[in-house]
Write an enzyme that holds these catalytic residues in place. Structure first.
Site, PDB file in Angstrom:
ATOM      1  N   TRP A 196       0.845  -1.206   0.000  1.00 40.26           N
ATOM      2  CA  TRP A 196       0.000   0.000   0.000  1.00 40.26           C
ATOM      3  C   TRP A 196       0.880   1.257   0.000  1.00 40.26           C
ATOM      4  O   TRP A 196       0.567   2.250  -0.645  1.00 40.26           O
ATOM      5  CB  TRP A 196      -0.898  -0.004   1.248  1.00 40.26           C
ATOM      6  CG  TRP A 196      -1.748   1.232   1.359  1.00 40.26           C
ATOM      7  CD1 TRP A 196      -2.959   1.446   0.780  1.00 40.26           C
ATOM      8  CD2 TRP A 196      -1.436   2.439   2.079  1.00 40.26           C
ATOM      9  NE1 TRP A 196      -3.426   2.694   1.094  1.00 40.26           N
ATOM     10  CE2 TRP A 196      -2.512   3.332   1.888  1.00 40.26           C
ATOM     11  CE3 TRP A 196      -0.360   2.846   2.866  1.00 40.26           C
ATOM     12  CZ2 TRP A 196      -2.544   4.597   2.452  1.00 40.26           C
ATOM     13  CZ3 TRP A 196      -0.392   4.119   3.423  1.00 40.26           C
ATOM     14  CH2 TRP A 196      -1.472   4.976   3.210  1.00 40.26           C
ATOM     15  N   HIS A 197       1.992   1.186   0.725  1.00 40.99           N
ATOM     16  CA  HIS A 197       2.859   2.361   0.822  1.00 40.99           C
ATOM     17  C   HIS A 197       3.547   2.692  -0.492  1.00 40.99           C
ATOM     18  O   HIS A 197       3.926   3.837  -0.725  1.00 40.99           O
ATOM     19  CB  HIS A 197       3.903   2.167   1.927  1.00 40.99           C
ATOM     20  CG  HIS A 197       3.381   2.501   3.281  1.00 40.99           C
ATOM     21  ND1 HIS A 197       2.637   1.617   4.022  1.00 40.99           N
ATOM     22  CD2 HIS A 197       3.466   3.626   4.032  1.00 40.99           C
ATOM     23  CE1 HIS A 197       2.291   2.183   5.166  1.00 40.99           C
ATOM     24  NE2 HIS A 197       2.777   3.403   5.198  1.00 40.99           N
ATOM     25  N   GLY A 198       3.730   1.703  -1.337  1.00 43.44           N
ATOM     26  CA  GLY A 198       4.367   2.002  -2.625  1.00 43.44           C
ATOM     27  C   GLY A 198       4.663   0.749  -3.410  1.00 43.44           C
ATOM     28  O   GLY A 198       4.789  -0.341  -2.856  1.00 43.44           O
ATOM     29  N   PHE A 204       1.660   8.160  -1.449  1.00 40.78           N
ATOM     30  CA  PHE A 204       1.201   6.792  -1.218  1.00 40.78           C
ATOM     31  C   PHE A 204      -0.211   6.549  -1.735  1.00 40.78           C
ATOM     32  O   PHE A 204      -0.892   7.409  -2.115  1.00 40.78           O
ATOM     33  CB  PHE A 204       1.263   6.446   0.275  1.00 40.78           C
ATOM     34  CG  PHE A 204       2.665   6.497   0.833  1.00 40.78           C
ATOM     35  CD1 PHE A 204       3.757   6.210   0.014  1.00 40.78           C
ATOM     36  CD2 PHE A 204       2.906   6.848   2.138  1.00 40.78           C
ATOM     37  CE1 PHE A 204       5.048   6.263   0.516  1.00 40.78           C
ATOM     38  CE2 PHE A 204       4.187   6.902   2.654  1.00 40.78           C
ATOM     39  CZ  PHE A 204       5.265   6.618   1.834  1.00 40.78           C
TER      40      PHE A 204
END
Lengths: 529, 342
Positions: free
Chosen positions: A363-365, A529
């Site tokens: 999810w963060h990247g 993000f």
């Protein structure tokens, strides 16, 4: 339109002014209009994507709700004639149908996010494989990544699951749902709100509440201070330290960990302060996202206090459903039978934990550094869990030591450094390079060079250090003073003192903030993000 | 309640004053280095009564000496020039100056016509920060800003110069509320001698057409002068440097423009010998700009043109004016003899 830009300040001031001067009945229309204007300025082309998510969410939720309503009506009409077991079977069958609708909605919602955010990453992985077999390459398309798409997608999909679970009723008014998806203060970096707690507030009629307004204003100013004075100052050094990694090894990696901790804390909590403060000024209370995370004594505690809305989202919508899913029940049975009660009991939980942290990283990247970041967090949590009996024995053996302040300080320092170390994957971006640099902390003893002038060699002068350290000290003091009640609330009750504090804060931000020419205009880190 | 409101108003007032103080403190003073940054603001201390107004870039504020023009021809003049002053900046400075006075002749140096877009933030600041706040200044800012600049930072320069708190020095305190006069009616004196001649030939350009944006502002200057009944004259100062080479193709366009609109245009590059410019002694930076000795020669030559072709007459018979200008001449020669360089 960056949160820390003058144009955003004017935009927010105008929105607040219009919000309180128009009739209360149309306040939510003002918010919807402002949200779309805000998003339009972020990029007119992004509007298509947020509209898509809104339409998918609306239609899916309405379809599920109509099924729920029909189900309830049928059960009510046949209450006398249906056996309890028949009712249960009927409801189970209906739930399955609802699940089908939900699955389509989630596929369409997350599908867009997956295509836009992860296509390049997946294709790069495929190309690596093809390269290994010397089998050519696939071309990687350049796709738009709309601002805040991860946040509004997760918020919308969470709402769909809530409707599926009958925790909330689906919104009938398309525009009210559109406001829930696009509410501008939280659009680009959260917090990830729940429909049940936010939607009604967004559309309710709000009278002007001086106390709430003043507290919100203080919080916005405080957010600006954290972002512009602390985070953006630290960013100058972080950029240099990550750009010249051949040179900055050993103790410089530790310096980066500390500086990046200051940067991301100031950046993310500052942004959230602006978001929550602005909402408070509008009479809307958003969920808190931080609870002094750097004073956590364990990784598990840290993750209960850092980016709280994301943590609870993953817990509620990924970890728990996964833990109680049929496949996990089967795995549990199998593992208990074949691996014994002790291991068999834990295996499904571990599997769900690993999957949750893998997704949290993703999810963060779209990058291996984020995935490894997630898995390392998971590893630390699981190892801590496994070592729990050992800790308990230690605590029993040394009760006085464990109860001492020194022990608490050690626990906090340990957690802070460990989290900082893992977080540095976010800075270096490259996993092997990060591991190599971590290694240099043990092999390269360059403390002498660092304190012999090296601390001024990465774009930071004495004054930058002074500003940063003073800024961090002010945040620590404010956090400490606000343990029982946030300082802004105390100030809001004393308008004269608040006015003085605000004036002082404005002067400090204007003079010591890292903004304008000579500094890179920096977006909030979580915008990416 | 009343007490609280009064306190809050006082607090806001104190904050505003404090911010104004901090702004004055952090703004560059341009007193000991980069003195060209102080030129634009100096005009407001001058009595607005001049026969000739020069507008343009470094070639005018380094190439024309108003004291010489007075001494030799009795012509009063002022230079509204600054470093890399772009054509639209010259236009807006002219527009502003004409609100204070109406000279008989406006002379514009054409070098900056080659720039069609905003160039450099530092030069923009030196030109624009010195201007008094007015609608003209706001338009000048809008026309001049590079992409990285913000409009607000021109209205509140603290937003631009706040980080100078780290480098504040004695000069910032000494000149907190006042500035010394560094120029002689807009002329920034250079007495050093560093001769030279261009060794490298300029690279040819793909397109020699002067940009439409700068030509548009040239039109505006011409129209503004025509409207006020002022003679508008074009000049190109002599230079001997490849970097600031004035191409024949550009010159031809100016010649054609002047002919089309009935303007006088003087290109002093080919006239350097006739003027008496000696590139081994009359430049302080190897041929890029004239030093005071070269500037006096050019001014002397230009003065003759202004008298003979523009019909300007000596005003030395005006006793009050003569007294003012004598003081200016004294200051000019004091500095010239002292041989200060910047």
């Amino acid at each position: 339109m960056q949160f820390t830009s003058l144009s955003f300040l004017l935009f927010a001031a105008l929105t607040v002014l219009v919000y309180y001067t128009v009739g209360k009945r149309v306040q939510w229309w003002i918010l919807l209009g402002a949200s779309y204007v805000f998003y339009f300025f972020a990029g007119a082309e992004y509007l298509v994507f947020i509209l898509y998510t809104t339409v998918v969410t609306y239609v899916t939720a309405r379809l599920m709700q109509s099924r729920v309503d029909a189900e309830d009506a049928f059960v009510a009409a046949n209450r006398d004639t249906m056996e309890k077991s028949e009712r249960k079977a009927y409801r189970a069958a209906q739930k399955k149908k609802r699940l089908g609708i939900l699955s389509v909605g989630l596929l369409l919602g997350f599908g867009l996010l997956a295509v836009l955010k992860y296509t390049a990453f997946v294709l790069a992985g495929v190309n690596s494989l093809l390269g290994f077999f010397d089998a050519g390459r696939l071309s990687i398309p350049t796709l738009l990544l709309p601002l805040g798409i991860s946040f509004y997608t997760f918020q919308s999909m969470g709402y769909l699951v809530d409707v599926y679970r009958k925790s909330v009723r689906a919104e009938q008014n398309f525009f009210k749902l559109a406001l829930f998806v696009s509410y501008f203060p939280q659009l680009i970096q959260g917090p990830i709100s729940r429909f049940g707690s936010l939607s009604e507030q967004l559309t309710a009629r709000h009278g002007f509440d001086g106390l709430s307004f003043r507290a919100g204003l203080c919080r916005v100013a405080w957010g600006f201070f954290k972002k512009m004075v602390v985070a953006d100052t630290a960013m100058i050094a972080v950029k240099e330290l990550t750009a010249r990694t051949d040179e900055f090894t050993g103790v410089y990696v530790l310096a980066l960990i500390l500086l990046y901790s200051a940067q991301i804390y100031g950046d993310f909590t500052g942004g959230i302060d602006i978001t929550i403060g602005l909402s408070e000024m509008l009479g809307i209370r958003l969920a808190e996202n931080f609870d002094r995370p750097f004073s956590s004594k364990s990784t598990k505690e840290y993750w209960r206090r850092w980016h709280m809305t994301m943590g609870t989202w993953f817990t509620d919508y990924v970890f728990y459903p996964l833990s109680v899913s049929n496949s996990m029940q089967k795995l549990s049975k199998w593992s208990r039978k074949h691996l014994g009660e002790k291991i068999g009991k834990r295996l499904p939980v571990y599997f769900a934990t690993i999957a949750t942290w893998f997704l949290t990283g993703l999810w963060h990247g779209a990058g291996w550094n984020f995935i490894v970041w997630g898995l390392l967090n998971c590893l630390v949590i699981l190892v801590s869990q496994e070592l729990q009996p050992l800790y308990t024995r230690f605590h029993q053996k040394f009760p006085r030591l464990v109860a001492s302040r020194g022990w608490s300080a050690w626990q906090m320092t340990r957690t802070f450094l460990l989290m900082g170390l893992i977080r540095s994957l976010d800075c270096y971006r490259d996993v092997p390079k990060t591991f190599r640099l971590w290694g240099t902390m043990l092999t390269t003893f360059n403390w002498g060079s660092f304190f012999g002038g090296g601390w001024l060699s990465f774009g930071f002068d004495v004054w930058d250090w002074a500003v940063l350290l003073c800024g961090v000290a002010v945040i620590c003091i404010a956090d400490r003073c606000g343990r029982d009640e946030p300082v802004r609330q105390k100030l809001a009750r004393r308008p004269v003192l608040m006015c003085a504090a605000l004036c002082a804060l404005v002067i400090v931000i204007l003079l010591f903030g890292a903004y304008g020419i000579g500094y890179d205009a920096s977006q909030f880190i979580y915008n990416q993000f | 309640m009343k007490k609280k409101i009064v306190f809050c108003i006082c607090l806001l007032l104190v904050t505003t004053l404090l911010l104004a103080f901090l702004q004055a403190l952090t703004m560059p003073k341009y007193m000991s280095s980069a003195k060209e940054g102080a030129l634009i603001a100096e005009y407001y201390r001058e009595t607005p009564d001049h026969d000739v107004l020069f507008v343009g870039d470094c070639e005018v504020y380094e190439g024309i000496t108003p004291p010489t023009l007075w001494e030799e021809y009795g012509i009063t003049s002022y230079i509204r020039g600054s470093a890399q002053q772009l054509t639209w900046q010259s236009y807006y400075l002219l527009e502003e100056t004409l609100k204070y006075e109406t000279p008989k002749v406006v002379v514009f140096n054409v070098l900056a016509l080659k720039y069609g877009e905003p160039q450099d933030e530092a030069y923009n600041r030196m030109t624009l920060d010195g201007m008094k706040l007015s609608a003209t200044k706001l338009r000048a800012i809008k026309a001049s800003m590079t992409e990285e600049e913000s409009f607000a930072s021109y209205l509140f320069p603290l937003l631009r110069f706040h980080s100078r708190w780290k480098e504040l020095g004695q000069e910032d305190l000494t000149y907190l509320f006042h500035r010394d006069t560094v120029s002689h009616n807009g002329y920034l004196m250079q007495t050093e001698v560093r001769g030279g001649k261009a060794e490298i030939l300029p690279s040819p350009l793909a397109d020699y057409t002067l940009p439409a944006a700068s030509m548009e502002y040239l039109d505006k200057m011409r129209e503004l002068c025509a409207e006020k009944g002022i003679a508008f004259v074009l000049m190109k100062a002599p230079t001997n440097d490849w970097k600031y080479h004035w191409f024949d193709e550009w010159d031809a366009q100016i010649v054609a423009y002047a002919a089309e609109h009935g303007l006088r245009y003087y290109n002093f590059i080919p006239l350097a010998d006739e003027i008496g410019i000696d590139w081994s002694t009359d430049t302080y930076d190897a041929g890029v700009h004239l030093n005071v000795f070269g500037a006096e020669k050019l001014t002397s030559y230009l003065g003759e043109i202004l008298v003979e072709e523009c019909g300007l007459e000596s005003r030395k018979t005006d006793a009050a004016l003569s007294e003012i200008w004598q003081k200016k001449l004294d200051a000019y020669y004091a500095e010239r003899n002292e041989g200060k360089d910047y």
